[in-house]
Scaffold this motif. Structure first.
Motif, PDB file in Angstrom:
ATOM      1  N   ARG A 251       0.834  -1.198   0.000  1.00 44.12           N
ATOM      2  CA  ARG A 251       0.000   0.000   0.000  1.00 44.12           C
ATOM      3  C   ARG A 251       0.876   1.258   0.000  1.00 44.12           C
ATOM      4  NH1 ARG A 251      -5.361  -0.746   1.564  1.00 44.12           N
ATOM      5  NH2 ARG A 251      -6.045  -2.722   0.692  1.00 44.12           N
ATOM      6  N   HIS A 252       1.769   1.346  -0.967  1.00 43.57           N
ATOM      7  CA  HIS A 252       2.685   2.481  -1.019  1.00 43.57           C
ATOM      8  C   HIS A 252       1.956   3.807  -1.168  1.00 43.57           C
ATOM      9  CE1 HIS A 252       5.745  -0.655  -2.673  1.00 43.57           C
ATOM     10  NE2 HIS A 252       5.684  -0.681  -1.364  1.00 43.57           N
ATOM     11  N   GLU A 253       0.807   3.780  -1.855  1.00 41.06           N
ATOM     12  CA  GLU A 253       0.074   5.033  -2.060  1.00 41.06           C
ATOM     13  C   GLU A 253      -0.477   5.580  -0.749  1.00 41.06           C
ATOM     14  OE1 GLU A 253      -3.130   2.036  -1.916  1.00 41.06           O
ATOM     15  OE2 GLU A 253      -1.092   2.115  -2.746  1.00 41.06           O
ATOM     16  N   LEU A 254      -0.758   4.702   0.197  1.00 39.73           N
ATOM     17  CA  LEU A 254      -1.255   5.160   1.500  1.00 39.73           C
ATOM     18  C   LEU A 254      -0.153   5.875   2.267  1.00 39.73           C
ATOM     19  CD1 LEU A 254      -3.378   2.112   2.709  1.00 39.73           C
ATOM     20  CD2 LEU A 254      -4.013   3.967   1.174  1.00 39.73           C
ATOM     21  N   LEU A 255       1.025   5.288   2.246  1.00 40.11           N
ATOM     22  CA  LEU A 255       2.156   5.909   2.923  1.00 40.11           C
ATOM     23  C   LEU A 255       2.469   7.261   2.290  1.00 40.11           C
ATOM     24  CD1 LEU A 255       4.370   5.627   5.074  1.00 40.11           C
ATOM     25  CD2 LEU A 255       5.767   4.466   3.354  1.00 40.11           C
ATOM     26  N   ALA A 256       2.455   7.313   0.960  1.00 43.08           N
ATOM     27  CA  ALA A 256       2.715   8.570   0.263  1.00 43.08           C
ATOM     28  C   ALA A 256       1.666   9.621   0.602  1.00 43.08           C
ATOM     29  CB  ALA A 256       2.754   8.332  -1.249  1.00 43.08           C
ATOM     30  N   ASP A 257       0.411   9.194   0.711  1.00 45.10           N
ATOM     31  CA  ASP A 257      -0.683  10.117   1.038  1.00 45.10           C
ATOM     32  C   ASP A 257      -0.474  10.741   2.415  1.00 45.10           C
ATOM     33  OD1 ASP A 257      -3.330  11.322   0.695  1.00 45.10           O
ATOM     34  OD2 ASP A 257      -3.986   9.886   2.188  1.00 45.10           O
ATOM     35  N   LEU A 258      -0.110   9.930   3.391  1.00 50.26           N
ATOM     36  CA  LEU A 258       0.104  10.447   4.740  1.00 50.26           C
ATOM     37  C   LEU A 258       1.326  11.361   4.807  1.00 50.26           C
ATOM     38  CD1 LEU A 258      -0.710   7.287   6.863  1.00 50.26           C
ATOM     39  CD2 LEU A 258      -2.120   9.297   6.529  1.00 50.26           C
ATOM     40  N   LEU A 259       2.384  10.981   4.112  1.00 53.03           N
ATOM     41  CA  LEU A 259       3.584  11.820   4.115  1.00 53.03           C
ATOM     42  C   LEU A 259       3.316  13.153   3.410  1.00 53.03           C
ATOM     43  CD1 LEU A 259       6.313   9.121   3.426  1.00 53.03           C
ATOM     44  CD2 LEU A 259       5.892  10.332   5.573  1.00 53.03           C
ATOM     45  N   MET A 260       2.519  13.123   2.347  1.00 48.81           N
ATOM     46  CA  MET A 260       2.166  14.366   1.663  1.00 48.81           C
ATOM     47  C   MET A 260       1.349  15.263   2.577  1.00 48.81           C
ATOM     48  SD  MET A 260       2.337  16.179  -1.115  1.00 48.81           S
ATOM     49  CE  MET A 260       2.736  15.063  -2.468  1.00 48.81           C
ATOM     50  N   GLU A 261       0.390  14.673   3.288  1.00 53.26           N
ATOM     51  CA  GLU A 261      -0.419  15.465   4.213  1.00 53.26           C
ATOM     52  C   GLU A 261       0.449  16.053   5.320  1.00 53.26           C
ATOM     53  OE1 GLU A 261      -4.282  14.983   7.184  1.00 53.26           O
ATOM     54  OE2 GLU A 261      -3.948  13.512   5.591  1.00 53.26           O
ATOM     55  N   ALA A 262       1.428  15.279   5.768  1.00 55.48           N
ATOM     56  CA  ALA A 262       2.338  15.772   6.811  1.00 55.48           C
ATOM     57  C   ALA A 262       3.121  16.985   6.317  1.00 55.48           C
ATOM     58  CB  ALA A 262       3.281  14.661   7.247  1.00 55.48           C
ATOM     59  N   VAL A 263       3.594  16.921   5.092  1.00 62.94           N
ATOM     60  CA  VAL A 263       4.337  18.046   4.519  1.00 62.94           C
ATOM     61  C   VAL A 263       3.449  19.288   4.435  1.00 62.94           C
ATOM     62  CG1 VAL A 263       5.427  18.908   2.412  1.00 62.94           C
ATOM     63  CG2 VAL A 263       5.963  16.613   3.236  1.00 62.94           C
ATOM     64  N   LEU A 264       2.201  19.091   4.024  1.00 57.56           N
ATOM     65  CA  LEU A 264       1.297  20.221   3.826  1.00 57.56           C
ATOM     66  C   LEU A 264       0.784  20.831   5.121  1.00 57.56           C
ATOM     67  CD1 LEU A 264      -0.794  18.831   0.823  1.00 57.56           C
ATOM     68  CD2 LEU A 264       1.014  20.557   0.745  1.00 57.56           C
ATOM     69  N   THR A 265       0.806  20.055   6.208  1.00 57.20           N
ATOM     70  CA  THR A 265       0.229  20.546   7.469  1.00 57.20           C
ATOM     71  C   THR A 265       1.269  20.741   8.569  1.00 57.20           C
ATOM     72  OG1 THR A 265      -0.259  18.303   8.286  1.00 57.20           O
ATOM     73  CG2 THR A 265      -1.954  19.387   6.949  1.00 57.20           C
ATOM     74  N   GLU A 266       2.527  20.528   8.251  1.00 59.53           N
ATOM     75  CA  GLU A 266       3.576  20.660   9.272  1.00 59.53           C
ATOM     76  C   GLU A 266       3.575  22.064   9.874  1.00 59.53           C
ATOM     77  OE1 GLU A 266       8.473  20.543   9.545  1.00 59.53           O
ATOM     78  OE2 GLU A 266       7.447  19.451   7.928  1.00 59.53           O
ATOM     79  N   THR A 267       3.599  22.131  11.193  1.00 58.56           N
ATOM     80  CA  THR A 267       3.598  23.417  11.886  1.00 58.56           C
ATOM     81  C   THR A 267       5.018  23.818  12.254  1.00 58.56           C
ATOM     82  OG1 THR A 267       3.386  22.434  14.092  1.00 58.56           O
ATOM     83  CG2 THR A 267       1.345  22.831  12.858  1.00 58.56           C
ATOM     84  N   ARG A 268       5.183  25.056  12.705  1.00 57.39           N
ATOM     85  CA  ARG A 268       6.501  25.551  13.066  1.00 57.39           C
ATOM     86  C   ARG A 268       7.077  24.839  14.283  1.00 57.39           C
ATOM     87  NH1 ARG A 268       6.088  32.180  12.364  1.00 57.39           N
ATOM     88  NH2 ARG A 268       5.665  32.170  10.107  1.00 57.39           N
ATOM     89  N   SER A 269       6.205  24.295  15.108  1.00 63.15           N
ATOM     90  CA  SER A 269       6.658  23.615  16.324  1.00 63.15           C
ATOM     91  C   SER A 269       7.006  22.148  16.077  1.00 63.15           C
ATOM     92  CB  SER A 269       5.585  23.712  17.410  1.00 63.15           C
ATOM     93  OG  SER A 269       4.402  23.042  16.993  1.00 63.15           O
ATOM     94  N   GLU A 270       6.836  21.666  14.845  1.00 66.63           N
ATOM     95  CA  GLU A 270       7.095  20.265  14.511  1.00 66.63           C
ATOM     96  C   GLU A 270       8.267  20.134  13.562  1.00 66.63           C
ATOM     97  OE1 GLU A 270       2.838  18.015  14.243  1.00 66.63           O
ATOM     98  OE2 GLU A 270       3.238  19.503  12.687  1.00 66.63           O
ATOM     99  N   ASN A 271       8.929  18.979  13.618  1.00 66.48           N
ATOM    100  CA  ASN A 271       9.811  18.609  12.519  1.00 66.48           C
ATOM    101  C   ASN A 271       9.055  17.634  11.621  1.00 66.48           C
ATOM    102  OD1 ASN A 271       9.998  15.982  13.675  1.00 66.48           O
ATOM    103  ND2 ASN A 271      11.771  16.589  14.916  1.00 66.48           N
ATOM    104  N   ALA A 272       9.669  17.186  10.530  1.00 65.88           N
ATOM    105  CA  ALA A 272       8.973  16.353   9.548  1.00 65.88           C
ATOM    106  C   ALA A 272       8.500  15.038  10.171  1.00 65.88           C
ATOM    107  CB  ALA A 272       9.894  16.076   8.362  1.00 65.88           C
TER     108      ALA A 272
END
Length: 242
Positions: free
Chosen positions: A107-128
């Motif tokens: 399910r590589h597309e699921l992992l990619a989807d979550l990582l993409m969402e993480a990139v788009l929603t990352e806050t200043r108080s978080e790292n990747a």
């Protein structure tokens, strides 16, 4: 992990994907599917038949098989006004489903989807990494809450909660195996071989997702724990008091 894009097979459709692969095993049917996909517009049976070089009757048989497998969708041509004479032609077009099939399930597309969402929603108080783990937990929690709302299981003991959880794990390719009546290990990591590039990150996301799922499901008698084993998922579902 939960959620997929609209163009992919939804979770739990390994049997559907296998059926699609079986349907496309026929060369004429595979060519017809390609003709419809490349047309850029809905095609009639006559047009599809001409594109492959078969009779209209044979084309209708293959087109309907492709519809039954979910690879095409069919509808009748819309006509304006009451004066058209004759039967409206049936039109065929791609359904938008992407067929992916592998054993063991990936399910590589699921992992990619979550990582993409993480990139788009990352806050200043978080790292990747923190953003990825947060997104995985949120997705799992939402999935668990939705399943609880749909099934309304009431108070969940360890065994009943595990039964519900197993269904979700099966749908997402984790291949759950019962070790005891209240303990499950996950035989497959659906994100291999990508997991090997960042095992700590993927294990943390898996753990966050499954812990979030149990939280959303309100399966308080269970917990997700890290229990790495070679060749398997690093998470195990156990009784909360174990």
């Amino acid at each position: 992990m939960g959620g997929v894009g609209s163009d992919a097979n939804p979770p739990g459709t390994a049997d559907t994907a296998l059926e699609s692969v079986h349907v496309l095993g026929d060369e004429t049917r595979r060519r017809m599917y390609a003709v419809v996909r490349r047309a850029g517009r809905p095609l009639t049976r006559d047009e599809a038949a001409a594109g492959v070089g078969v009779s209209r009757k044979l084309a209708a048989f293959h087109l309907d098989k492709l519809v039954d497998a979910g690879l095409l969708r069919a509808h009748y041509e819309h006509t304006d006004g009451p004066h058209r004479v004759g039967r409206r032609p049936k039109l065929y077009e791609p359904s938008g489903v992407t067929v992916q099939f592998s054993i063991p399930e990936r399910r590589h597309e699921l992992l990619a989807d979550l990582l993409m969402e993480a990139v788009l929603t990352e806050t200043r108080s978080e790292n990747a990494r923190q953003a990825a783990v947060r997104v995985a937990a949120e997705r799992g929690r939402a999935l668990g809450a939705a399943e609880r709302e749909a099934t309304r299981p009431g108070r969940l003991g360890a065994e009943r909660g595990l039964t519900i959880c197993e269904r979700m794990l099966e749908r997402h390719g984790f291949e759950p195996i019962r070790e005891t009546t209240t303990r499950v290990r996950l035989h497959n990591c659906p994100f291999q071989p990508l997991t090997a590039k960042a095992p700590d990150l993927v294990c943390a996301m898996n753990h966050a997702f499954l812990a979030g799922y149990l939280d959303g499901l309100q399966a308080t008698a269970l917990r997700a724990t890290l229990a790495p084993r070679p060749g398997e998922c690093c998470v195990r579902i156990s009784p909360a008091d174990a």
